[in-house]
Scaffold this active site. Structure first.
Site, PDB file in Angstrom:
ATOM      1  N   GLY A 296      38.922  38.383  27.854  1.00 46.74           N
ATOM      2  CA  GLY A 296      38.630  39.473  27.185  1.00 46.74           C
ATOM      3  C   GLY A 296      39.811  40.590  26.889  1.00 46.74           C
ATOM      4  O   GLY A 296      40.356  40.909  26.255  1.00 46.74           O
ATOM      5  N   MET A 298      41.488  43.241  30.406  1.00 45.39           N
ATOM      6  CA  MET A 298      41.550  43.914  31.449  1.00 45.39           C
ATOM      7  C   MET A 298      41.578  45.298  31.367  1.00 45.39           C
ATOM      8  O   MET A 298      42.547  45.714  30.741  1.00 45.39           O
ATOM      9  CB  MET A 298      42.227  43.015  32.376  1.00 45.39           C
ATOM     10  CG  MET A 298      42.415  43.401  33.463  1.00 45.39           C
ATOM     11  SD  MET A 298      41.312  42.910  34.416  1.00 45.39           S
ATOM     12  CE  MET A 298      41.494  44.617  35.802  1.00 45.39           C
ATOM     13  N   ASN A 300      43.249  47.858  32.342  1.00 44.90           N
ATOM     14  CA  ASN A 300      44.945  48.183  33.599  1.00 44.90           C
ATOM     15  C   ASN A 300      44.683  49.687  33.051  1.00 44.90           C
ATOM     16  O   ASN A 300      44.680  49.676  31.735  1.00 44.90           O
ATOM     17  CB  ASN A 300      45.816  47.344  33.573  1.00 44.90           C
ATOM     18  CG  ASN A 300      45.866  45.972  33.822  1.00 44.90           C
ATOM     19  OD1 ASN A 300      45.229  45.788  34.981  1.00 44.90           O
ATOM     20  ND2 ASN A 300      45.792  45.338  33.349  1.00 44.90           N
ATOM     21  N   HIS A 323      34.695  48.881  25.405  1.00 44.36           N
ATOM     22  CA  HIS A 323      34.065  48.248  27.583  1.00 44.36           C
ATOM     23  C   HIS A 323      35.196  48.529  27.970  1.00 44.36           C
ATOM     24  O   HIS A 323      35.612  49.165  29.351  1.00 44.36           O
ATOM     25  CB  HIS A 323      34.285  46.645  27.580  1.00 44.36           C
ATOM     26  CG  HIS A 323      33.305  46.102  28.810  1.00 44.36           C
ATOM     27  ND1 HIS A 323      32.316  46.096  29.005  1.00 44.36           N
ATOM     28  CD2 HIS A 323      34.145  45.546  29.044  1.00 44.36           C
ATOM     29  CE1 HIS A 323      32.478  45.165  30.564  1.00 44.36           C
ATOM     30  NE2 HIS A 323      33.506  45.238  30.655  1.00 44.36           N
ATOM     31  N   HIS A 327      35.910  51.945  31.343  1.00 41.45           N
ATOM     32  CA  HIS A 327      36.516  51.158  33.220  1.00 41.45           C
ATOM     33  C   HIS A 327      37.661  52.448  32.865  1.00 41.45           C
ATOM     34  O   HIS A 327      37.575  52.907  34.068  1.00 41.45           O
ATOM     35  CB  HIS A 327      37.054  50.162  32.846  1.00 41.45           C
ATOM     36  CG  HIS A 327      36.609  48.805  33.032  1.00 41.45           C
ATOM     37  ND1 HIS A 327      35.765  48.786  34.573  1.00 41.45           N
ATOM     38  CD2 HIS A 327      36.417  47.705  32.821  1.00 41.45           C
ATOM     39  CE1 HIS A 327      34.966  47.578  34.101  1.00 41.45           C
ATOM     40  NE2 HIS A 327      35.656  47.085  33.291  1.00 41.45           N
ATOM     41  N   GLU A 346      30.597  47.190  36.734  1.00 46.41           N
ATOM     42  CA  GLU A 346      30.601  46.283  35.354  1.00 46.41           C
ATOM     43  C   GLU A 346      29.631  46.828  35.057  1.00 46.41           C
ATOM     44  O   GLU A 346      29.852  46.783  33.736  1.00 46.41           O
ATOM     45  CB  GLU A 346      31.132  44.732  35.102  1.00 46.41           C
ATOM     46  CG  GLU A 346      32.261  44.788  35.759  1.00 46.41           C
ATOM     47  CD  GLU A 346      33.305  44.741  34.979  1.00 46.41           C
ATOM     48  OE1 GLU A 346      33.179  45.151  33.576  1.00 46.41           O
ATOM     49  OE2 GLU A 346      34.688  44.586  35.294  1.00 46.41           O
ATOM     50  N   ASP A 404      35.657  36.395  42.682  1.00 47.88           N
ATOM     51  CA  ASP A 404      35.745  35.132  42.159  1.00 47.88           C
ATOM     52  C   ASP A 404      34.139  34.607  41.880  1.00 47.88           C
ATOM     53  O   ASP A 404      34.081  34.651  40.787  1.00 47.88           O
ATOM     54  CB  ASP A 404      36.664  34.832  41.909  1.00 47.88           C
ATOM     55  CG  ASP A 404      36.758  34.615  40.370  1.00 47.88           C
ATOM     56  OD1 ASP A 404      37.957  35.964  39.321  1.00 47.88           O
ATOM     57  OD2 ASP A 404      37.339  33.697  39.329  1.00 47.88           O
ATOM     58  N   TYR A 412      27.270  42.656  35.372  1.00 44.68           N
ATOM     59  CA  TYR A 412      27.147  43.202  33.654  1.00 44.68           C
ATOM     60  C   TYR A 412      26.041  43.848  33.334  1.00 44.68           C
ATOM     61  O   TYR A 412      25.669  45.170  33.123  1.00 44.68           O
ATOM     62  CB  TYR A 412      28.066  42.835  32.882  1.00 44.68           C
ATOM     63  CG  TYR A 412      29.646  42.247  33.141  1.00 44.68           C
ATOM     64  CD1 TYR A 412      29.782  41.165  34.226  1.00 44.68           C
ATOM     65  CD2 TYR A 412      30.387  42.813  32.535  1.00 44.68           C
ATOM     66  CE1 TYR A 412      30.919  41.339  34.526  1.00 44.68           C
ATOM     67  CE2 TYR A 412      31.902  42.628  32.870  1.00 44.68           C
ATOM     68  CZ  TYR A 412      31.530  41.570  34.091  1.00 44.68           C
ATOM     69  OH  TYR A 412      33.566  41.809  33.848  1.00 44.68           O
ATOM     70  N   ARG A 583      40.720  31.632  27.763  1.00 47.08           N
ATOM     71  CA  ARG A 583      39.898  32.302  27.332  1.00 47.08           C
ATOM     72  C   ARG A 583      38.757  32.065  28.103  1.00 47.08           C
ATOM     73  O   ARG A 583      38.036  31.190  28.037  1.00 47.08           O
ATOM     74  CB  ARG A 583      39.367  33.581  26.710  1.00 47.08           C
ATOM     75  CG  ARG A 583      38.345  34.449  27.106  1.00 47.08           C
ATOM     76  CD  ARG A 583      37.416  35.644  26.099  1.00 47.08           C
ATOM     77  NE  ARG A 583      37.072  36.454  26.320  1.00 47.08           N
ATOM     78  CZ  ARG A 583      36.701  37.525  25.317  1.00 47.08           C
ATOM     79  NH1 ARG A 583      36.976  37.296  23.941  1.00 47.08           N
ATOM     80  NH2 ARG A 583      35.675  38.095  25.251  1.00 47.08           N
ATOM     81  N   LYS A 585      35.491  32.793  29.224  1.00 49.00           N
ATOM     82  CA  LYS A 585      35.133  32.772  29.266  1.00 49.00           C
ATOM     83  C   LYS A 585      34.092  32.241  28.161  1.00 49.00           C
ATOM     84  O   LYS A 585      32.821  31.471  27.981  1.00 49.00           O
ATOM     85  CB  LYS A 585      34.544  34.664  28.642  1.00 49.00           C
ATOM     86  CG  LYS A 585      32.865  34.475  27.945  1.00 49.00           C
ATOM     87  CD  LYS A 585      32.798  35.634  27.253  1.00 49.00           C
ATOM     88  CE  LYS A 585      31.854  36.262  26.045  1.00 49.00           C
ATOM     89  NZ  LYS A 585      32.026  37.071  25.278  1.00 49.00           N
TER      90      LYS A 585
END
Ligand code: BES
Ligand code: ZN
Length: 628
Positions: A296, A298, A300, A323, A327, A346, A404, A412, A583, A585
């Site tokens: 969804g 990342m 960075n 979200h 971060h 998370e 992973d 989360y 994606r 998810k």
């Protein structure tokens, strides 16, 4: 005090930052990172203490024909040691040198996803500058090279990187542990007409060309960051500003739509800053990627990477921006020291995401997110094998596994539920003040559950409160502790009523659903019984148009229901959804639903055969497990 560091200094740094003495480390980032001599990372070969990589300077050329990044990484190290040990996976190392003199090096045995250690003999020399000439493999897991048809513009190819969790080593030879922070700079050479963007400050010269006529883009990250946050994308990329420190990068045909979707980003930053202190990274931009982006979002730094499936057209999915922005505090400032404590990144972020959304849209709206999160958590616990399953704990031991495997809903949503519980025991005002102090005290440092809990004891909890929260049970026991606050949002109560009416035989068109948000629809769909007659599904579909929904979350939920009940009118949409975006998810639950039956397995195989070449390795790796 950037020079050499002794082991004694390291231990002191740890003790000071653990709150056992010394002064807080607010202000500029500490010059000397806290090495992972303290916490051993089971997913990095660079556990040797010293030398310690403190900066990475990249000079790389993107070769789209060969699907390779080729060039040089210049690593600056601190501290003396026999060998400089780096993480690599699939890299071809051409040479290693310091000040023009070759250094002996050897690549160890490859150990699955960990890759192979690259050991450079430095024989006790301290504070080196080491040049590594190398190139990446065409199938490097961090990189996805997209052919023009996989982009919106269809004319130029596209490249993007995905570093988290341990993929950076497939494109940069460095100490790839989240506990080892590095500054970075980069010069990226790309074909004329393309643009390179990175998770750092843009310091490009206008129209710079190299000797071969390639365009050169330059970036600089002055804060020490974990290597998984080094990120690059190359393509036909345009920019549209939103506020003075915010904007969107995307392909030209997408950028206006993206800027409209994300227009609340400045309000989100203001809300986060009010709650948790200054945003420390300069700009906050978003990059909307082509649809194969496996996540969804990342986080960075300075440049969140986002899926185009978030562009619903009505800003209904922008909690994803909240979200990734969150971060910037939890994850990017204070970072899980190893992937065993992924929940610190998370779970804290999910809690903060909900708080930001509450500031923007009010408590009833945020409570819908919280409640959906709990529903996801229940599903996550069931998928993990039930409330006794070891993987439902917050702190994990992922030694010997791919990190992973820890990326379920549990870190989360159970992580967020933990902070909701703390919130309910100590009150928001005290929790917020503590979170602000936590981000300030540990800015640009790695964090473990133990250090976080120690800081809670030191700066937050009053006698009896730790027991009331039952911190140990939360972090180390499986399942969801019974003291998690119950979330009973007012808006979902109204949805539940309509579900009951429908179950009682009311026609879909007679239900009161006007002005429902995406979240209300999601709750509605999740509340339907597992088995539904296809005639009933057809009536729902006719009334609400689920099969042709342009909202990726609603469609994903609906298609699972359709498959479960063999509602064939939705099957072309299943095919369309699985072949038009990547994606993970969304792919995972739909393929998983398909393979539950013989006819579904056949369909899954047929679709996957066509779709797999378009998926990122992160997604195809997951779907390979499902569609055998
Ligand atoms: N950092 C994660 C993405 C990630 C996790 C990448 C683990 C690699 C390994 C990111 O912040 C995230 O959680 N993204 C979510 C969206 C969010 C709104 C829950 C996603 O991609 O679905
Ligand atoms: Zn996240």
């Amino acid at each position: 005090m950037r020079g050499r560091i002794s082991v004694v200094a390291v231990v002191c740094a740890f003790v000071a930052s653990n709150g056992c003495g010394g002064s807080p480390t607010s202000g500029p980032a500490p010059a000397t990172p806290v090495p992972s001599t303290v916490v051993t990372d089971p997913h990095s070969f660079a556990n040797t203490g010293f030398p310690y990589v403190v900066s990475v300077d990249l000079d790389l050329t993107a070769d789209f024909a060969a699907k390779t990044l080729r060039g040089r990484a210049r690593l600056k190290t601190e501290g003396a040691g026999e060998a400089l040990v780096l993480d690599t996976r699939g890299l071809t190392i051409r040479s290693v040198s310091a000040s023009g003199k070759p250094l002996p090096f050897s690549l160890g045995e490859t150990k699955g996803v960990l890759g192979a250690p690259l050991s450079v003999a430095v024989k006790g020399a301290a504070d080196l500058t080491v040049d590594i000439e190398y190139e990446t493999a065409p199938d490097a897991a961090a990189l996805q090279w997209l052919a023009p048809p996989q982009t919106a513009g269809k004319k130029l190819p596209f490249l993007f990187t995905q570093g988290q969790a341990i993929l950076t080593r497939t494109w940069i030879p460095t100490q790839d542990s989240p506990g080892r922070r590095q500054r970075y700079t980069a010069a990226i050479h790309v074909p004329a007409g393309m643009r390179a963007v990175m998770s750092a400050e843009d310091v490009s010269q206008p129209n710079e060309r190299d000797a071969a006529g390639l365009s050169v883009y330059r970036y600089k990250m002055d804060h020490p960051i974990p290597p998984y946050l080094i990120a690059l994308a190359v393509g036909d990329i345009a920019f549209k500003p939103i506020g003075t420190r915010t904007g969107v990068y995307a392909e030209p045909s997408v950028v206006a739509r993206a800027a409209a979707e994300f227009v609340e980003v400045d309000q989100m930053i203001a809300a986060a800053e009010k709650l948790y202190g200054a945003y420390r990274w300069g700009r906050y931009d978003l990059l909307v990627l082509p649809p194969s982006f496996p996540f969804g979002g990342m986080e960075n730094p300075t440049l969140t990477f986002a899926t185009p499936t978030v562009l619903a057209g009505d800003r209904s999915l922008v909690s994803l921006v909240a979200h990734e922005l969150a971060h910037s505090w939890s994850g990017n400032l204070v970072t899980n020291a190893t992937w065993n404590d992924f929940w610190l990144n998370e779970g804290f972020t999910t809690y903060i995401e909900q708080r930001i959304m509450e500031e923007l849209r009010g408590k009833p709206y945020a409570d819908m997110h919280r409640q959906l999160g709990r529903q996801d958590l229940a599903q996550g616990i069931a998928d993990a094998g039930g409330p006794q399953a070891a993987d439902t704990r917050l702190q994990l031991d992922l030694t010997g596994r791919d990190p992973d495997e820890g990326t379920t809903n549990i870190p989360y949503e159970k992580g967020a539920a933990f902070l909701q519980t703390v919130d309910s025991v100590v009150g928001r005002e005290r929790l917020d003040a503590w979170l602000r102090a936590y981000f300030d005290q540990f800015a640009f440092q790695p964090m473990t559950s133990e250090r976080m809990v120690a800081f809670m004891h030191e700066k937050l909890l009053r006698p009896g409160e730790a027991e009331k929260i039952d911190i140990n049970a939360w972090i180390h026991d499986p399942g969801l502790p019974a003291n998690a606050p119950v979330i009973n949002g007012v808006l979902f109560a109204a949805v539940d009523k309509q579900v009951e009416a429908w179950k009682g035989g009311a026609a879909p068109a007679s239900l009161t659903t006007k002005a429902w948000s995406t979240q209300e629809w999601l709750h509605f769909l999740q509340s339907l019984p597992a088995a539904i007659d296809t005639s009933k599904l057809a009536a729902l579909d006719k009334a609400f148009g689920f099969t042709r929904s342009g909202n990726s979350e609603i469609l994903c939920e609906w298609l699972q229901i359709a498959i479960r009940n063999r509602y064939e009118p939705a099957f072309p949409a299943v095919d369309g959804f699985l072949t038009s975006q990547g994606r993970r998810k969304y792919l995972r639950p739909i393929y998983a639903e398909l393979v539950k039956t013989d006819w579904g397995t056949k369909m899954a195989r047929d679709i996957y055969k066509r779709a797999r070449p378009t998926y990122h390795s992160v997604s195809s790796g997951a779907i390979d497990q499902i569609v055998k």
